[in-house]
Design an enzyme around this catalytic site. Structure first.
Site, PDB file in Angstrom:
ATOM      1  N   TYR A 231       0.959  -1.103   0.098  1.00 21.63           N
ATOM      2  CA  TYR A 231       0.055  -0.086  -0.006  1.00 21.63           C
ATOM      3  C   TYR A 231       0.919   1.149  -0.167  1.00 21.63           C
ATOM      4  O   TYR A 231       0.687   2.173  -0.916  1.00 21.63           O
ATOM      5  CB  TYR A 231      -0.662   0.132   1.266  1.00 21.63           C
TER       6      TYR A 231
ATOM      7  N   GLU B 246     -11.644   5.395   4.700  1.00 20.50           N
ATOM      8  CA  GLU B 246     -11.306   6.131   5.845  1.00 20.50           C
ATOM      9  C   GLU B 246     -12.410   6.399   6.880  1.00 20.50           C
ATOM     10  O   GLU B 246     -11.862   6.601   8.122  1.00 20.50           O
ATOM     11  CB  GLU B 246     -10.573   7.630   5.307  1.00 20.50           C
TER      12      GLU B 246
ATOM     13  N   TRP C 144      -5.524   1.780  10.332  1.00 18.91           N
ATOM     14  CA  TRP C 144      -5.640   1.645   8.986  1.00 18.91           C
ATOM     15  C   TRP C 144      -5.343   0.260   8.660  1.00 18.91           C
ATOM     16  O   TRP C 144      -6.124  -0.127   7.820  1.00 18.91           O
ATOM     17  CB  TRP C 144      -4.692   2.726   8.412  1.00 18.91           C
TER      18      TRP C 144
END
Length: 190
Positions: free
Chosen positions: A27, A49, A57
């Site tokens: 990522y 988000e 995350w």
């Protein structure tokens, strides 16, 4: 720059935050901080988000594929049309964060996203109307959790009715979509 902000792995220098988890590294290397102007990607990150609020995350990143399936591959028009049966389906999906408020807000945020597209021509044009000179911020100025730009975007989106998108989440969204490039200067993926 101090060595505590970088990480040497596999012959590459990376921002330390991604650690050594292969999913996080991929990522970091391929997406984070890369400028996009695609409303579909903006909607995906808006949804992810917001789901991440109060969580790490990596928790969301590990569930990203399931989110894609659950939220119609992030097709904003399809998500905006989700009804009570869809909400129940999502609440029973163990592959996503099963929070009633977050699920309801994802659907409402999709509707509001479409409203912004109609008003501005695209969500991209809306977002970049807040950016200095209408461009991404590429100069690294140190670690932040918010900026005047994220404050302004979050405030306007809240006024429009968006949920789970305060200034800190907005700034993470900006980092993820390359509206700001917060890779440390030594990072090979800057």
């Amino acid at each position: 720059m101090t060595s505590d902000s970088i990480l040497q792995t596999s012959g590459s220098t990376r921002c330390r935050w991604c650690g050594t988890d292969p999913l996080y590294m991929e990522y970091h290397d391929k997406e984070w901080g890369k400028t996009v102007h695609d409303d579909d990607i903006f909607f995906e990150f808006l949804t992810l988000e917001a789901a991440q609020a109060g969580l790490s995350w990596i928790t969301i990143l590990r569930r990203r594929d399931e989110y894609r399936k659950a939220f119609a591959n992030f097709d904003v028009k399809k998500v905006a049309a989700f009804d009570e049966a869809d909400k129940e389906r999502l609440l029973n999906n163990e592959g996503i964060i099963r929070n009633r408020l977050k699920i309801s807000s994802a659907i409402r945020n999709a509707q509001l996203f479409i409203d912004i597209q109609k008003e501005f021509g695209s969500f991209d044009k809306y977002l970049y109307s807040f950016m200095p000179g209408g461009k991404p911020i590429t100069e690294y100025t140190g670690a932040h959790v918010s900026t005047p730009e994220s404050d302004a975007i979050a405030k306007d989106m809240k006024k429009r009715g968006f949920k789970f998108f305060g200034t800190t989440i907005c700034y993470a969204f900006m980092q993820a979509t390359g509206m700001v490039n917060d890779h440390v200067p030594e990072c090979d993926f800057r």
